[in-house]
Design an enzyme around this catalytic site. Structure first.
Site, PDB file in Angstrom:
ATOM      1  CG  ASP A  12      12.221   8.119   3.274  1.00 44.10           C
ATOM      2  OD1 ASP A  12      11.285   7.389   2.924  1.00 44.10           O
ATOM      3  OD2 ASP A  12      12.169   9.369   3.260  1.00 44.10           O
ATOM      4  CG  MET A  13      13.091   5.349  -1.922  1.00 49.51           C
ATOM      5  SD  MET A  13      12.233   4.184  -3.002  1.00 49.51           S
ATOM      6  CE  MET A  13      12.103   5.130  -4.511  1.00 49.51           C
ATOM      7  CB  THR A  46      10.582   3.251   0.138  1.00 44.64           C
ATOM      8  OG1 THR A  46       9.599   4.159  -0.367  1.00 44.64           O
ATOM      9  CG2 THR A  46      10.398   1.906  -0.555  1.00 44.64           C
ATOM     10  N   GLY A  47       8.144   3.727   2.042  1.00 41.19           N
ATOM     11  CA  GLY A  47       6.717   3.471   2.176  1.00 41.19           C
ATOM     12  C   GLY A  47       6.091   3.046   0.859  1.00 41.19           C
ATOM     13  CE  LYS A 174      10.080   4.000   5.383  1.00 40.83           C
ATOM     14  NZ  LYS A 174      10.636   5.250   4.832  1.00 40.83           N
ATOM     15  CB  SER A 198       7.979  11.128   7.041  1.00 41.63           C
ATOM     16  OG  SER A 198       8.049  12.128   6.032  1.00 41.63           O
ATOM     17  CG  ASN A 200       7.332   6.648   6.570  1.00 44.37           C
ATOM     18  OD1 ASN A 200       8.173   7.540   6.687  1.00 44.37           O
ATOM     19  ND2 ASN A 200       6.864   6.281   5.394  1.00 44.37           N
TER      20      ASN A 200
END
Length: 249
Positions: A12-13, A46-47, A174, A198, A200
């Protein structure tokens, strides 16, 4: 050198790879390069849309697959699209109306750009949509929006911070994105380490061989993870690579 147990690191970023200044620290970048040299695939998960993630992929010199927009897009390599899942424009219009009804900040990613409440478009039906989001500090308003979204059906709802709601097509996350990456690389989900902070990130953390929560992660993510490391401001990624992927090498 023995063969590594884990062959893919899915990162994740925001709140994970990036510190609170939205930077990758020198120490984290160094250890990512060490992992790559040892044969570990490093995948951004990532989102963000690809145009907001790509500068960091370039900074790290990544040429591996990428998962963007919470799984709505999977890239074989930078600029080489593998699969894309679009949202019904009618749903986008309905969600925009919900945002206006509750006077909530909202945004949406089309394939080409990011729109938000202050900079919206009337040409909803002419665009290809990937994700919609709401942001409100008001817990009650957020709850009401969630209730309306649940009645719509056919949506995957998560968040990237405690005060937002992120919406993707049903079944897209994801986890589904990283599963596609595994197919591309010819590896199993059990050979993946996924790191996030998070909701997500929840599905992928639960689906892989080693699910890791950052020290700054939401409580639900920490509870689901196999491991909790230092925060995004304290090089938690370094800990993952050094202690759990390359340990004993």
């Amino acid at each position: 050198m023995s063969e590594l147990k884990y062959k893919l690191l899915a990162l994740d970023m925001d709140g994970t790879l990036l510190n609170d200044n939205h930077e990758i620290t020198q120490e984290t970048a160094k250890w990512i390069q060490i992992a790559i040299r040892r044969g570990v695939h490093v995948c951004l998960s990532t989102g963000r849309a690809v145009f907001h993630a790509m500068p960091y992929a370039v900074q790290l010199g990544l040429e591996t697959p990428m998962v963007t927009v919470n799984g709505s897009e999977v890239w074989k390599a930078p600029h080489d699209l593998h699969i894309r899942h679009l949202m019904d424009p009618a749903l986008i219009r309905t969600m925009q109306e919900i945002g206006e009804k509750y006077n909530s900040w909202y945004w949406a990613y089309s394939v080409e750009e990011l729109f938000n409440r202050e900079r919206w478009t009337e040409n909803i039906e002419d665009l290809e949509w990937l994700k919609f989001g709401f942001n409100t500090e008001d817990d009650e308003v957020r709850h009401q929006i969630m209730m309306e979204l649940q009645q719509l059906g056919g949506l995957q709802m998560t968040n990237s911070s405690p005060v937002n709601i992120e919406i993707n097509p049903a079944g897209i996350s994801k986890a589904s994105g990283v599963a596609e990456v595994c197919k591309l690389l010819g590896i199993e989900m059990s050979e993946v380490v996924a790191v996030g902070d998070s909701l997500n990130d929840l599905a992928v953390i639960e689906a892989v061989g080693l699910g890791v929560a950052m020290g700054n992660a939401q409580e639900q993510v920490k509870e689901a993870a196999d491991l909790i490391v230092a925060s995004n401001n304290d090089d938690g990624i370094v800990e993952v690579i050094r202690e759990h992927i390359l340990k004993g090498e």
